[in-house]
Motif scaffolding. Structure first.
Motif, mmCIF file in Angstrom:
data_model
loop_
_atom_site.group_PDB
_atom_site.id
_atom_site.type_symbol
_atom_site.label_atom_id
_atom_site.label_comp_id
_atom_site.label_asym_id
_atom_site.label_seq_id
_atom_site.Cartn_x
_atom_site.Cartn_y
_atom_site.Cartn_z
ATOM 1 N N LEU A 37 10.314 -20.137 -38.704
ATOM 2 C CA LEU A 37 9.506 -19.476 -39.729
ATOM 3 C C LEU A 37 8.197 -20.221 -39.964
ATOM 4 O O LEU A 37 7.140 -19.593 -40.119
ATOM 5 C CB LEU A 37 10.289 -19.353 -41.039
ATOM 6 C CG LEU A 37 11.444 -18.364 -41.042
ATOM 7 C CD1 LEU A 37 12.243 -18.487 -42.326
ATOM 8 C CD2 LEU A 37 10.945 -16.951 -40.840
ATOM 9 N N SER A 38 8.258 -21.537 -39.953
ATOM 10 C CA SER A 38 7.027 -22.295 -40.167
ATOM 11 C C SER A 38 6.108 -22.204 -38.949
ATOM 12 O O SER A 38 4.893 -22.115 -39.098
ATOM 13 C CB SER A 38 7.339 -23.746 -40.513
ATOM 14 O OG SER A 38 7.890 -24.409 -39.423
ATOM 15 N N LEU A 39 6.669 -22.211 -37.739
ATOM 16 C CA LEU A 39 5.855 -22.084 -36.531
ATOM 17 C C LEU A 39 5.179 -20.716 -36.433
ATOM 18 O O LEU A 39 4.047 -20.611 -35.961
ATOM 19 C CB LEU A 39 6.711 -22.319 -35.283
ATOM 20 C CG LEU A 39 7.155 -23.738 -35.008
ATOM 21 C CD1 LEU A 39 8.119 -23.783 -33.835
ATOM 22 C CD2 LEU A 39 5.957 -24.637 -34.722
ATOM 23 N N LEU A 40 5.874 -19.686 -36.860
ATOM 24 C CA LEU A 40 5.348 -18.322 -36.782
ATOM 25 C C LEU A 40 4.556 -17.914 -38.022
ATOM 26 O O LEU A 40 4.059 -16.792 -38.097
ATOM 27 C CB LEU A 40 6.497 -17.334 -36.552
ATOM 28 C CG LEU A 40 7.244 -17.512 -35.232
ATOM 29 C CD1 LEU A 40 8.466 -16.607 -35.187
ATOM 30 C CD2 LEU A 40 6.329 -17.243 -34.051
ATOM 31 N N HIS A 41 4.479 -18.812 -38.992
ATOM 32 C CA HIS A 41 3.742 -18.561 -40.247
ATOM 33 C C HIS A 41 4.227 -17.305 -40.967
ATOM 34 O O HIS A 41 3.440 -16.536 -41.499
ATOM 35 C CB HIS A 41 2.237 -18.465 -39.987
ATOM 36 C CG HIS A 41 1.688 -19.682 -39.323
ATOM 37 N ND1 HIS A 41 1.627 -20.907 -39.944
ATOM 38 C CD2 HIS A 41 1.193 -19.870 -38.067
ATOM 39 C CE1 HIS A 41 1.108 -21.792 -39.114
ATOM 40 N NE2 HIS A 41 0.850 -21.196 -37.968
ATOM 41 N N ILE A 42 5.532 -17.111 -40.969
ATOM 42 C CA ILE A 42 6.127 -16.001 -41.723
ATOM 43 C C ILE A 42 6.337 -16.493 -43.147
ATOM 44 O O ILE A 42 6.917 -17.556 -43.360
ATOM 45 C CB ILE A 42 7.449 -15.532 -41.080
ATOM 46 C CG1 ILE A 42 7.159 -14.965 -39.688
ATOM 47 C CG2 ILE A 42 8.135 -14.484 -41.945
ATOM 48 C CD1 ILE A 42 8.383 -14.563 -38.906
ATOM 49 N N TYR A 112 11.312 -11.064 -41.420
ATOM 50 C CA TYR A 112 10.029 -10.387 -41.226
ATOM 51 C C TYR A 112 10.028 -9.011 -41.900
ATOM 52 O O TYR A 112 9.064 -8.650 -42.581
ATOM 53 C CB TYR A 112 9.722 -10.258 -39.732
ATOM 54 C CG TYR A 112 8.419 -9.558 -39.468
ATOM 55 C CD1 TYR A 112 7.213 -10.202 -39.714
ATOM 56 C CD2 TYR A 112 8.395 -8.253 -38.990
ATOM 57 C CE1 TYR A 112 6.013 -9.563 -39.494
ATOM 58 C CE2 TYR A 112 7.204 -7.610 -38.766
ATOM 59 C CZ TYR A 112 6.007 -8.258 -39.014
ATOM 60 O OH TYR A 112 4.824 -7.620 -38.796
ATOM 61 N N MET A 113 11.093 -8.254 -41.712
ATOM 62 C CA MET A 113 11.165 -6.916 -42.316
ATOM 63 C C MET A 113 11.166 -7.004 -43.841
ATOM 64 O O MET A 113 10.513 -6.206 -44.513
ATOM 65 C CB MET A 113 12.406 -6.168 -41.818
ATOM 66 C CG MET A 113 12.376 -5.851 -40.339
ATOM 67 S SD MET A 113 10.964 -4.854 -39.839
ATOM 68 C CE MET A 113 11.503 -3.253 -40.389
ATOM 69 N N VAL A 114 11.875 -7.969 -44.392
ATOM 70 C CA VAL A 114 11.910 -8.145 -45.845
ATOM 71 C C VAL A 114 10.543 -8.590 -46.368
ATOM 72 O O VAL A 114 10.146 -8.225 -47.471
ATOM 73 C CB VAL A 114 13.037 -9.124 -46.251
ATOM 74 C CG1 VAL A 114 12.930 -9.541 -47.700
ATOM 75 C CG2 VAL A 114 14.396 -8.484 -45.988
ATOM 76 N N SER A 115 9.815 -9.371 -45.545
ATOM 77 C CA SER A 115 8.479 -9.782 -45.982
ATOM 78 C C SER A 115 7.518 -8.599 -46.016
ATOM 79 O O SER A 115 6.562 -8.590 -46.780
ATOM 80 C CB SER A 115 7.931 -10.891 -45.084
ATOM 81 O OG SER A 115 7.602 -10.395 -43.809
ATOM 82 N N ILE A 116 7.783 -7.579 -45.203
ATOM 83 C CA ILE A 116 6.976 -6.352 -45.244
ATOM 84 C C ILE A 116 7.350 -5.524 -46.462
ATOM 85 O O ILE A 116 6.497 -5.091 -47.221
ATOM 86 C CB ILE A 116 7.163 -5.528 -43.953
ATOM 87 C CG1 ILE A 116 6.581 -6.285 -42.769
ATOM 88 C CG2 ILE A 116 6.548 -4.151 -44.084
ATOM 89 C CD1 ILE A 116 6.883 -5.652 -41.440
ATOM 90 N N ASP A 117 8.670 -5.294 -46.621
ATOM 91 C CA ASP A 117 9.165 -4.493 -47.737
ATOM 92 C C ASP A 117 10.618 -4.879 -48.003
ATOM 93 O O ASP A 117 11.468 -4.686 -47.135
ATOM 94 C CB ASP A 117 9.060 -3.002 -47.412
ATOM 95 C CG ASP A 117 9.493 -2.102 -48.555
ATOM 96 O OD1 ASP A 117 9.843 -2.604 -49.648
ATOM 97 O OD2 ASP A 117 9.483 -0.870 -48.358
#
Length: 156
Positions: A37-42, A112-117
């Motif tokens: 998550l930190s490498l991908l900046h999510i 990632y999906m939860v970070s979108i919605d």
């Protein structure tokens, strides 16, 4: 095969040796996920030892989320198949690495999906994540069966 499948049922009992392995696998999964998550900046912030905050949504990674149960299912099927011991050992290792990699992809996808919605959690976790994991492990087992030389006398 039933005896080989028993660890799957007993992995959550605290007196079982599989409970310790399951907990270690959860810790490894959490550390790996946090690094990715930190490498991908999510934008997911680790807030406890087993949870991430995404916007106002709290995502908890439990022992059942680490892929170990699905690996034990795959391992019991590999052990029950009539391949040579060397093939079984190599496929147990390949299977472990594969299941853990696919599980990390699944967790990244969910985050990632939860970070979108946040409303996408059920779809990404319950439908795409679970069925994707099952399908990928089934495909790996199918490849194992097709590429190993089973001893026909073991089948009755």
């Amino acid at each position: 095969m039933f005896i080989l499948f028993l660890p799957f049922y007993f992995q959550y009992l605290y007196l079982s040796p599989f409970s310790s392995l399951n907990r270690l696998q959860t810790e490894l999964t959490l550390k790996s996920l946090e690094t990715l998550l930190s490498l991908l900046h999510i934008p997911a912030i680790p807030d406890h030892t087993a949870s991430f905050s995404i916007h106002e949504f709290r995502l908890i990674i439990e022992d059942a989320c680490n892929g170990f149960g699905l690996y034990l299912l795959l391992a019991s099927a590999i052990m029950a198949y009539g391949a040579s011991v060397a093939e079984k050992i190599s496929w147990l290792l390949v299977g472990y690495l594969f299941v853990m990699f696919v599980n990390l992809l699944r967790l990244l996808f969910i985050v990632y999906m939860v970070s979108i919605d946040p409303d996408l959690f059920r779809l990404s976790h319950d439908v795409i994540g679970r069925y994707g994991m099952l399908l990928s492990v089934f495909v790996l087992y199918f490849i194992f069966v097709k590429t190993t030389s089973a001893d026909k006398k073991d089948f009755v």
